[in-house]
Motif scaffolding. Structure first.
Motif, short mmCIF file in Angstrom:
data_model
loop_
_atom_site.label_atom_id
_atom_site.label_comp_id
_atom_site.label_asym_id
_atom_site.label_seq_id
_atom_site.Cartn_x
_atom_site.Cartn_y
_atom_site.Cartn_z
N ALA A 298 45.77 -36.95 -27.86
CA ALA A 298 45.56 -37.37 -29.25
C ALA A 298 44.98 -38.77 -29.27
CB ALA A 298 46.88 -37.34 -30.00
N CYS A 299 44.44 -39.12 -30.41
CA CYS A 299 43.91 -40.47 -30.61
C CYS A 299 45.05 -41.47 -30.47
CB CYS A 299 43.28 -40.56 -32.00
SG CYS A 299 42.73 -42.22 -32.43
N PRO A 300 44.88 -42.50 -29.64
CA PRO A 300 45.94 -43.49 -29.48
C PRO A 300 46.16 -44.36 -30.71
CG PRO A 300 44.05 -44.09 -28.15
CD PRO A 300 43.75 -42.77 -28.76
N VAL A 301 45.22 -44.39 -31.63
CA VAL A 301 45.34 -45.22 -32.83
C VAL A 301 46.12 -44.49 -33.91
CG1 VAL A 301 44.07 -46.41 -34.65
CG2 VAL A 301 43.20 -46.45 -32.31
N CYS A 302 45.67 -43.26 -34.26
CA CYS A 302 46.30 -42.54 -35.37
C CYS A 302 47.08 -41.30 -34.94
CB CYS A 302 45.23 -42.13 -36.40
SG CYS A 302 44.14 -40.82 -35.80
N HIS A 303 47.00 -40.95 -33.67
CA HIS A 303 47.66 -39.77 -33.10
C HIS A 303 47.07 -38.47 -33.64
CE1 HIS A 303 50.43 -42.58 -31.35
NE2 HIS A 303 50.67 -43.07 -32.56
N ASN B 80 27.35 -36.33 -25.58
CA ASN B 80 27.54 -37.76 -25.33
C ASN B 80 28.72 -38.05 -24.40
OD1 ASN B 80 25.41 -38.63 -27.04
ND2 ASN B 80 26.70 -38.13 -28.78
N SER B 81 29.40 -37.01 -23.96
CA SER B 81 30.57 -37.15 -23.09
C SER B 81 31.59 -38.13 -23.69
CB SER B 81 30.15 -37.59 -21.69
OG SER B 81 31.23 -37.48 -20.80
N GLU B 82 31.99 -37.80 -24.93
CA GLU B 82 32.96 -38.63 -25.65
C GLU B 82 33.97 -37.75 -26.38
OE1 GLU B 82 30.41 -42.48 -27.04
OE2 GLU B 82 30.16 -40.67 -28.24
N LEU B 83 35.11 -38.33 -26.63
CA LEU B 83 36.12 -37.71 -27.49
C LEU B 83 36.05 -38.41 -28.83
CD1 LEU B 83 39.03 -37.41 -24.94
CD2 LEU B 83 37.69 -35.54 -25.91
N HIS C 20 37.06 -42.60 -37.14
CA HIS C 20 35.62 -42.78 -36.91
C HIS C 20 35.36 -43.52 -35.60
CE1 HIS C 20 35.40 -41.49 -41.06
NE2 HIS C 20 36.19 -42.49 -41.38
N LEU C 21 36.08 -43.09 -34.55
CA LEU C 21 35.97 -43.73 -33.24
C LEU C 21 35.55 -42.71 -32.19
CD1 LEU C 21 39.24 -45.86 -33.23
CD2 LEU C 21 36.91 -46.67 -33.64
N ALA C 22 34.89 -43.20 -31.15
CA ALA C 22 34.50 -42.37 -30.01
C ALA C 22 35.06 -43.00 -28.74
CB ALA C 22 32.98 -42.27 -29.93
N TYR C 23 35.75 -42.18 -27.96
CA TYR C 23 36.32 -42.61 -26.68
C TYR C 23 35.50 -42.02 -25.55
CZ TYR C 23 40.43 -43.85 -29.43
OH TYR C 23 41.27 -44.40 -30.36
N PRO D 256 39.31 -38.78 -19.66
CA PRO D 256 39.24 -39.48 -20.95
C PRO D 256 39.76 -40.91 -20.83
CG PRO D 256 40.40 -37.39 -21.15
CD PRO D 256 40.22 -37.65 -19.70
N VAL D 257 39.00 -41.86 -21.37
CA VAL D 257 39.40 -43.26 -21.38
C VAL D 257 39.88 -43.56 -22.80
CG1 VAL D 257 38.69 -45.64 -20.97
CG2 VAL D 257 37.68 -43.78 -19.62
N LEU D 258 41.19 -43.47 -23.00
CA LEU D 258 41.77 -43.59 -24.34
C LEU D 258 42.31 -44.99 -24.59
CD1 LEU D 258 43.56 -40.14 -24.52
CD2 LEU D 258 41.34 -40.79 -25.45
N LEU D 259 41.48 -45.98 -24.37
CA LEU D 259 41.85 -47.37 -24.59
C LEU D 259 41.09 -47.88 -25.80
CD1 LEU D 259 41.58 -48.58 -20.89
CD2 LEU D 259 43.66 -48.02 -22.15
#
Length: 59
Positions: A10-15, A24-27, A33-36, A43-46
């Motif tokens: 899950a998104c580390p900001v909002c879950h 684009n090889s992104e999550l 409105h973010l891309a990891y 996955p780099v979830l920082l």
């Protein structure tokens, strides 16, 4: 990207749910409105590694 992994991470900001953008090889988190980045299939979830999505990308 393994679809089973997408079901549990899950998104580390909002879950919220993340969507894999293969081109684009992104999550993508549609809520924040973010891309990891995904590097070497990991996955780099920082927060400091994210980029904000442009208005065109959000559609």
């Amino acid at each position: 990207m393994d679809h089973r992994l997408l079901e549990i991470i899950a998104c580390p900001v909002c879950h919220g749910k993340l969507i894999f953008d293969k081109e684009n090889s992104e999550l993508i988190c549609k809520i924040d409105h973010l891309a990891y980045p995904v590097r070497d299939n990991i996955p780099v979830l920082l927060e400091n590694e994210t980029r904000e999505l442009s208005l065109e990308e959000e559609k």
